[in-house]
Design a protein around this motif. Structure first.
Motif, mmCIF file in Angstrom:
data_model
loop_
_atom_site.group_PDB
_atom_site.id
_atom_site.type_symbol
_atom_site.label_atom_id
_atom_site.label_comp_id
_atom_site.label_asym_id
_atom_site.label_seq_id
_atom_site.Cartn_x
_atom_site.Cartn_y
_atom_site.Cartn_z
ATOM 1 N N ALA A 98 51.399 3.539 41.119
ATOM 2 C CA ALA A 98 52.420 3.993 40.112
ATOM 3 C C ALA A 98 51.761 4.283 38.796
ATOM 4 O O ALA A 98 51.966 3.579 37.680
ATOM 5 N N GLY A 99 50.778 5.096 38.728
ATOM 6 C CA GLY A 99 49.938 5.401 37.551
ATOM 7 C C GLY A 99 48.806 4.442 37.587
ATOM 8 O O GLY A 99 48.887 3.350 37.990
ATOM 9 N N THR A 101 48.077 2.652 35.334
ATOM 10 C CA THR A 101 48.471 1.693 34.541
ATOM 11 C C THR A 101 48.675 0.407 35.436
ATOM 12 O O THR A 101 48.471 -0.690 35.342
ATOM 13 N N GLU A 102 49.589 0.892 36.520
ATOM 14 C CA GLU A 102 49.873 -0.228 37.473
ATOM 15 C C GLU A 102 48.677 -0.548 38.391
ATOM 16 O O GLU A 102 48.521 -1.645 38.555
ATOM 17 N N SER A 233 44.040 8.920 38.090
ATOM 18 C CA SER A 233 45.394 9.193 37.765
ATOM 19 C C SER A 233 45.729 10.614 37.954
ATOM 20 O O SER A 233 44.983 11.659 37.657
ATOM 21 N N GLY A 235 48.318 12.078 36.875
ATOM 22 C CA GLY A 235 48.883 12.538 35.729
ATOM 23 C C GLY A 235 48.173 13.287 34.767
ATOM 24 O O GLY A 235 48.434 14.257 34.359
ATOM 25 N N THR A 241 51.778 13.753 32.954
ATOM 26 C CA THR A 241 51.482 11.911 32.893
ATOM 27 C C THR A 241 53.082 11.427 33.103
ATOM 28 O O THR A 241 52.673 10.239 33.311
ATOM 29 N N LYS A 244 53.407 9.277 36.627
ATOM 30 C CA LYS A 244 53.031 8.002 36.860
ATOM 31 C C LYS A 244 52.506 7.787 38.504
ATOM 32 O O LYS A 244 53.227 7.214 39.156
#
Ligand SMILES: Cc1ncc(COP(=O)(O)O)c(C=O)c1O
Length: 385
Positions: A98-99, A101-102, A233, A235, A241, A244
């Motif tokens: 999920a992006g 970041t995850e 990514s 995104g 973006t 995600k």
């Protein structure tokens, strides 16, 4: 509602709202041209949106398999093979997240334990340190060396101890736009040879690279691939973006540990978008020209501000451009950033906010992933400062 009155001990006492959200909020309040947060202000491809719509209407709206849909994982494997000449096992070594970041959070949580040390390079993307500390790890800061933000590998090797668990690299690099070259990647491989140190290679801007340079993914290097989590990514690549969507590549045994965490963070991510991206990735034209697309925007922005009093810090990748204001003011980075929003109506991000000790270099980060009209407004303002 009344506040909780018991004893609340924060697990993240030093963490506030991210600087990007803060700057965007002040920018909105003052109706400023917002070049602070890193997101494109132009539309996502209609074709890609149509594919999502298509799969939603086909009824592909329920949970995807935990690691991601086979069709997308297979396509990523193909794309990576074409780009870098290496073959990941689509089932065991590729995971949709999920992006980025995850992905970054789950990687760090899966492998960093109490007292483990993690080396990160400053200025650093803001999610690394909190994830490390939340897992009981200790952040060891290596400084990218000015003026061009190169890595001093001698210093890095001196930071390594028998507690070093992970080194996080990021190329192309947010916020500086610097890139790691082949020599850097080989040096990293040499330094950690014979140790148990793992690598997280944050490559979310893999396709946004300029001036004929080639992205040196960690997966291209035999000395790195077997100990590295590569993070990407969609995104960034597809101007989306807000969706995600990203991916992680890693050898099977590292991926197995990663999945133990990923399954309890999100379990799985958006099904119809995965199908649509799998279709879209098949056509190289949908991502291969991204570097040129952004290079034009960078050049347009730089030409426009060439008569301003800002000094340009070369950017070789990402959609960020650092500008040095040392000939304009002695103010601290945060102070001038806020003044530029309030007095001139332009928002950026102080580079000091990417350092744990708010180190000052009199440089601000501007995002040029914007329509011509937005860049024109920004150029006009920057030339008046
Ligand atoms: C260096 C870096 N890593 C990771 C991310 C997060 O990517 P995503 O939006 O896919 O979570 C960003 C986003 O700005 C980034 O700049």
């Amino acid at each position: 509602m009344k506040k909780f009155e018991g004893n609340l001990v924060s697990k993240m006492p030093g963490v506030g709202t991210s600087i990007f959200a803060v700057m965007s909020q002040i920018a909105n309040e003052h109706n400023a041209v917002n070049l602070s947060q890193g997101f494109p202000d132009f539309p996502v491809s209609e074709k890609l949106i149509d594919r999502i719509h298509h799969y939603m209407k086909e009824g592909l709206n329920q949970y995807a398999p935990m690691p991601g849909t086979p069709i997308l994982r297979k396509q990523i494997t193909k794309t990576v093979k074409e780009l870098h000449g290496v073959e990941y096992d689509w089932d065991k070594e590729v995971n949709i997240v999920a992006g980025a970041t995850e992905g970054i959070y789950a990687i760090i949580s899966a492998i960093v334990k109490d007292e483990d040390e993690v080396i990160i390079f400053e200025p650093a993307y803001d999610s690394y340190s909190p994830c490390i500390e939340l897992n009981g790890g200790i952040v060891k800061h290596a400084q990218l060396r000015l003026p061009d933000y190169h890595i001093d590998w001698e210093k890095v090797s001196r930071l390594i101890t028998n507690r070093t668990k992970l080194i996080i690299i990021n190329t192309p690099h947010n916020p500086t736009g610097s890139i790691l070259n082949e020599g850097d990647m080989k040096r990293l491989g040499e330094i950690i040879k014979g140790t148990d140190i793992l690598v997280l290679s944050d490559e979310v801007y893999e396709h946004i690279i300029f001036d004929g340079h080639q992205h040196q993914s960690a997966c291209r290097f035999p000395e790195l691939i077997n100990r590295t989590f590569v993070v990407g990514s969609f995104g960034k690549t597809f101007h989306a973006t807000g969706w995600k969507m990203g991916f992680v590549l890693a050898p099977e045994n590292l991926m197995a540990e990663f999945r133990k965490v990923h399954q309890f963070v999100v379990f799985t991510v958006n099904t119809p978008i995965q199908y649509a991206i799998a279709d879209y990735l098949k056509n190289k034209k949908n991502y291969i020209g991204l570097g040129k697309f952004y290079e034009k925007k960078r050049n347009y922005f730089l030409k426009g501000i060439s008569k301003s009093r800002f000094k340009i810090v070369p950017s070789y990748g990402t959609y960020f451009q650092l500008l040095d204001y040392s000939e304009i003011s002695d103010e601290k980075e945060m102070d001038i950033t806020i003044r530029l929003i309030k007095e001139y109506g332009i928002a950026s991000v102080p580079v000091s906010s990417f350092y744990h000790n708010e180190e000052e270099s009199k440089r601000l980060r501007f995002c040029f992933a914007k329509e011509k009209e937005t860049l024109d407004k920004a150029i006009e303002i920057l030339c008046k400062i």
